[in-house]
Motif scaffolding. Structure first.
Motif, PDB file in Angstrom:
ATOM      1  N   ILE A 148       0.839  -1.204   0.000  1.00  0.00           N
ATOM      2  CA  ILE A 148       0.000   0.000   0.000  1.00  0.00           C
ATOM      3  C   ILE A 148       0.876   1.258   0.000  1.00  0.00           C
ATOM      4  O   ILE A 148       0.580   2.251  -0.654  1.00  0.00           O
ATOM      5  N   LYS A 149       1.986   1.184   0.740  1.00  0.00           N
ATOM      6  CA  LYS A 149       2.871   2.353   0.862  1.00  0.00           C
ATOM      7  C   LYS A 149       3.634   2.654  -0.425  1.00  0.00           C
ATOM      8  O   LYS A 149       4.247   3.704  -0.559  1.00  0.00           O
ATOM      9  N   GLN A 150       3.573   1.707  -1.355  1.00  0.00           N
ATOM     10  CA  GLN A 150       4.164   1.974  -2.675  1.00  0.00           C
ATOM     11  C   GLN A 150       3.101   2.406  -3.677  1.00  0.00           C
ATOM     12  O   GLN A 150       3.404   2.617  -4.851  1.00  0.00           O
ATOM     13  N   GLY A 151       1.884   2.528  -3.235  1.00  0.00           N
ATOM     14  CA  GLY A 151       0.760   2.806  -4.134  1.00  0.00           C
ATOM     15  C   GLY A 151       0.591   4.296  -4.419  1.00  0.00           C
ATOM     16  O   GLY A 151       1.293   5.153  -3.846  1.00  0.00           O
ATOM     17  N   GLU A 152      -0.361   4.572  -5.273  1.00  0.00           N
ATOM     18  CA  GLU A 152      -0.575   5.928  -5.764  1.00  0.00           C
ATOM     19  C   GLU A 152      -1.013   6.884  -4.667  1.00  0.00           C
ATOM     20  O   GLU A 152      -0.603   8.043  -4.641  1.00  0.00           O
ATOM     21  N   PHE A 153      -1.836   6.424  -3.732  1.00  0.00           N
ATOM     22  CA  PHE A 153      -2.320   7.295  -2.654  1.00  0.00           C
ATOM     23  C   PHE A 153      -1.148   7.796  -1.817  1.00  0.00           C
ATOM     24  O   PHE A 153      -1.009   8.993  -1.550  1.00  0.00           O
ATOM     25  N   TRP A 154      -0.338   6.860  -1.392  1.00  0.00           N
ATOM     26  CA  TRP A 154       0.777   7.201  -0.510  1.00  0.00           C
ATOM     27  C   TRP A 154       1.707   8.209  -1.183  1.00  0.00           C
ATOM     28  O   TRP A 154       2.089   9.221  -0.603  1.00  0.00           O
ATOM     29  N   ARG A 155       2.028   7.884  -2.430  1.00  0.00           N
ATOM     30  CA  ARG A 155       2.945   8.742  -3.193  1.00  0.00           C
ATOM     31  C   ARG A 155       2.366  10.149  -3.334  1.00  0.00           C
ATOM     32  O   ARG A 155       3.033  11.142  -3.081  1.00  0.00           O
ATOM     33  N   HIS A 156       1.075  10.168  -3.694  1.00  0.00           N
ATOM     34  CA  HIS A 156       0.420  11.461  -3.897  1.00  0.00           C
ATOM     35  C   HIS A 156       0.407  12.268  -2.586  1.00  0.00           C
ATOM     36  O   HIS A 156       0.861  13.422  -2.555  1.00  0.00           O
ATOM     37  N   GLN A 204      -7.831   4.322  -5.303  1.00  0.00           N
ATOM     38  CA  GLN A 204      -8.928   4.815  -6.153  1.00  0.00           C
ATOM     39  C   GLN A 204      -9.285   6.257  -5.820  1.00  0.00           C
ATOM     40  O   GLN A 204      -9.674   7.032  -6.703  1.00  0.00           O
ATOM     41  N   VAL A 205      -9.157   6.628  -4.552  1.00  0.00           N
ATOM     42  CA  VAL A 205      -9.342   8.044  -4.194  1.00  0.00           C
ATOM     43  C   VAL A 205      -8.266   8.890  -4.882  1.00  0.00           C
ATOM     44  O   VAL A 205      -8.565   9.923  -5.503  1.00  0.00           O
ATOM     45  N   ALA A 206      -7.030   8.437  -4.770  1.00  0.00           N
ATOM     46  CA  ALA A 206      -5.924   9.201  -5.364  1.00  0.00           C
ATOM     47  C   ALA A 206      -6.107   9.332  -6.876  1.00  0.00           C
ATOM     48  O   ALA A 206      -5.835  10.384  -7.459  1.00  0.00           O
ATOM     49  N   ARG A 207      -6.564   8.249  -7.503  1.00  0.00           N
ATOM     50  CA  ARG A 207      -6.706   8.260  -8.961  1.00  0.00           C
ATOM     51  C   ARG A 207      -7.717   9.311  -9.408  1.00  0.00           C
ATOM     52  O   ARG A 207      -7.589   9.894 -10.480  1.00  0.00           O
ATOM     53  N   GLN A 208      -8.739   9.517  -8.570  1.00  0.00           N
ATOM     54  CA  GLN A 208      -9.713  10.571  -8.894  1.00  0.00           C
ATOM     55  C   GLN A 208      -9.079  11.947  -8.933  1.00  0.00           C
ATOM     56  O   GLN A 208      -9.652  12.893  -9.480  1.00  0.00           O
TER      57      GLN A 208
END
Lengths: 226, 226, 226, 226
Positions: C20-28, C212-216
């Motif tokens: 999860i910590k490598q995912g888009e949300f974390w990065r964003h 999915q939140v971050a992707r929005q």
């Protein structure tokens, strides 16, 4: 061994039937003139539970079961679908159908039977539900007597008895399928105990259903018939 | 308006009780000496369904309900948890507890009651289940007569009647809570009809349970008592 | 032995968190300024699933479980009830609450998480659901970083973070209760496998929810940030 | 009006597919040589969820639905039964079937998909589940590209692709049936919103499933391919 189980199951079911035949419905129908309202009220209860027999059969797929049994389940569910329309047809054919009656709540035993079968589906699954099919497919032999008496009292012909008639004809083939399914799939003591439990409980509720119908048409105390 | 509904509900329940009081259990217990086996078999059925009352209450949360009602549901579920141990305590206190009895299948009406209440939970939800609580919390007033007779026949003291005693004491407060919940949450005609249906069905099944216990202890035909 | 199981479980959960910590949300969140709309959309998803956590916990009582675990289930269900109001409070405290948003469908991962937890309740029961509680009670340690960054970016104070704050405080005691419950009740290999499966699946879905939140709120291609 | 709804639904589904096609699975399969282990692991996930598609379709009968839709449900459930054996056949045909693999837990997204579909069945019923059928029946067009690439890399022939092949052939007729069912039965805004929600959620989970398979076969950092 499994042959023996079918025999045990049949004895359980026969014992329940023996009790039902001593109940108020049997006594009333067999020894008093059956009124049109009593027949209507009986058919209304049959309408209520038969509307759910297809669905509570399908829902049993929630509990893991062998593929062969699931095939039986789906075919059986499909066959039962819409059978309640034969009940309304039969009532309508003799001028006893009032749509408002269909919307009224079922009697307690009918409601309990409907709900219990969904519970059987979700909790126990397809093997256990065979206990219901076992006696339900053979019901027409047992209730032929009262139905003959009702037909005579109300002058019904085969055109007025499509629900009873079509099921009675399908009887023999279905009974054999159900017994084969029980012999094939209900092989552990636990599953066999569930089949017996469901057979007994659902037949007992059906007996209650009949007696509750009869009770609605009990002659008032002090009347000539009582 | 909702006051009126409670009255309607009470009349439905009272009518069911009137019927139960004309049944075989009531007649047997009130007019014949009650045997230890009959009492044991009655308590075994109470054991069976009371084991599930906590869970089938909690499961009702599957159907969306107001937060205030869910609070009631959880508190009620927590309070009911383990109550079946009072039943086994009471049987044990007079030497009637045989662990093997607890593993035997319940009678048909008991099994139907257990299953129907899970169905009520999953299909109808917390508002409808109030129909069961409504009469169940007030049951002790109705069955005080038979229990007094049983206590007398079997020389039971309050130490042997913890299940009955503890529930009877909790009675008044609980009845009020249930009635308040019904008045607050069962406000639409649909919900009120469900409450009535569940009250009637579960009480009718309980009446059957009592009569099925009595039937197991029916004097054989030809005996002095029959 | 069961200590070892908790360790295995923790390793599974830590591996999911690492992903999860490598995912888009974390990065964003960690490397870009967090916008108010992103924070609002994150909180809306938390609102959606937290509304169901009480009920899908209670419904687990459908599957037979030890009394001690059911006590935990009911207490936990009661404690979770209404927690979604802290989410709406927090949004409202900074002018981000629009009632119409609450009625909009949740994102796919949120909807899947809600539905999967009811499935866990009805199919697997209370022991399996401990897998969700295991990591959910300890979530606040893991997400402290992003929430600190969000707070800084949006200038939030503790008055705006009641959901996060109250849960973080309750953390330590709850984690211990959940671990004790797992050690006491998840003792067979089958039950332990279910706990791991539910932990992994629910945490993976939560990771999806975040992404999915971050992707929005992904910067459009060609913009300065992309 | 309902024509418009099918279009809306198709746009939702197409948007999800567009996202899946930007994911790790698509990139990996289309631009790198596909290994036998990756193909095996993909087919194992398909094995897992396809084992449940028949049953979670049948269970949808728990929620009241029109008779015409129930007919569709039963036929569809019967058709799906045992399809997972095509998956094991296909794996076996190229020496990739290890029975022990079948007993291993599915990946998180697969497990979530299985569980979510039972939830859809019990909570939302047959109309909502059409959202899953809508895109699942048309899946073979979308995944033809990756499957052609896999076939080429692993030198598969039609004898090794019975699952994919038989479904692809049945495609056109099924899609039409599902669209007709949606047009006929999903007519209220509420039902249409449920169909969209289920379509989106299940397709999103399937995308996750694909990406989780690819992630298991990610080239280690520092290798020539990364």
């Amino acid at each position: 061994m499994s042959q023996t189980f079918i025999q045990t199951l049949r004895e359980t079911v026969d014992a329940e039937w023996a009790q039902i035949k001593q109940g108020e419905f049997w006594r009333h129908v067999m020894s008093e003139p059956v009124s049109r309202p009593l027949y209507r009220d009986l058919m209304l209860q049959i309408y209520h539970y038969s509307r759910h027999n297809s669905m509570n059969q399908a829902v049993a797929a929630f509990v893991p079961a062998p593929e062969g049994l699931l095939k039986f389940v789906y075919r059986h569910a499909a066959e039962e679908l819409g059978h309640e329309r034969m009940v309304t047809h039969d009532l309508n054919s003799i001028g006893l159908l009032d749509e408002a009656d269909l919307a009224r709540a079922p009697l307690p035993a009918t409601e309990a039977l409907i709900g219990y079968l969904y519970y059987v589906a979700l909790r126990y699954g397809p093997i256990a539900r065979l206990g219901y099919s076992f006696w339900a497919e053979g019901v027409y032999g047992h209730i032929a007597g009262p139905f003959a008496k009702i037909s005579q009292d109300l002058k019904l012909t085969s055109k007025n008895l499509t629900f009873f008639g079509s099921h009675a004809q399908a009887d023999e083939a279905h009974i054999q399928q159900v017994e084969e399914a029980i012999e094939r799939f209900a092989t552990t003591p636990e599953d066999q105990a569930l089949v017996v439990k469901v057979a007994r409980t659902t037949l007992s509720l059906t007996g209650q259903l009949l007696d509750q119908v009869a009770r609605q048409h009990r002659a008032p105390p002090g009347s000539a018939l009582s």
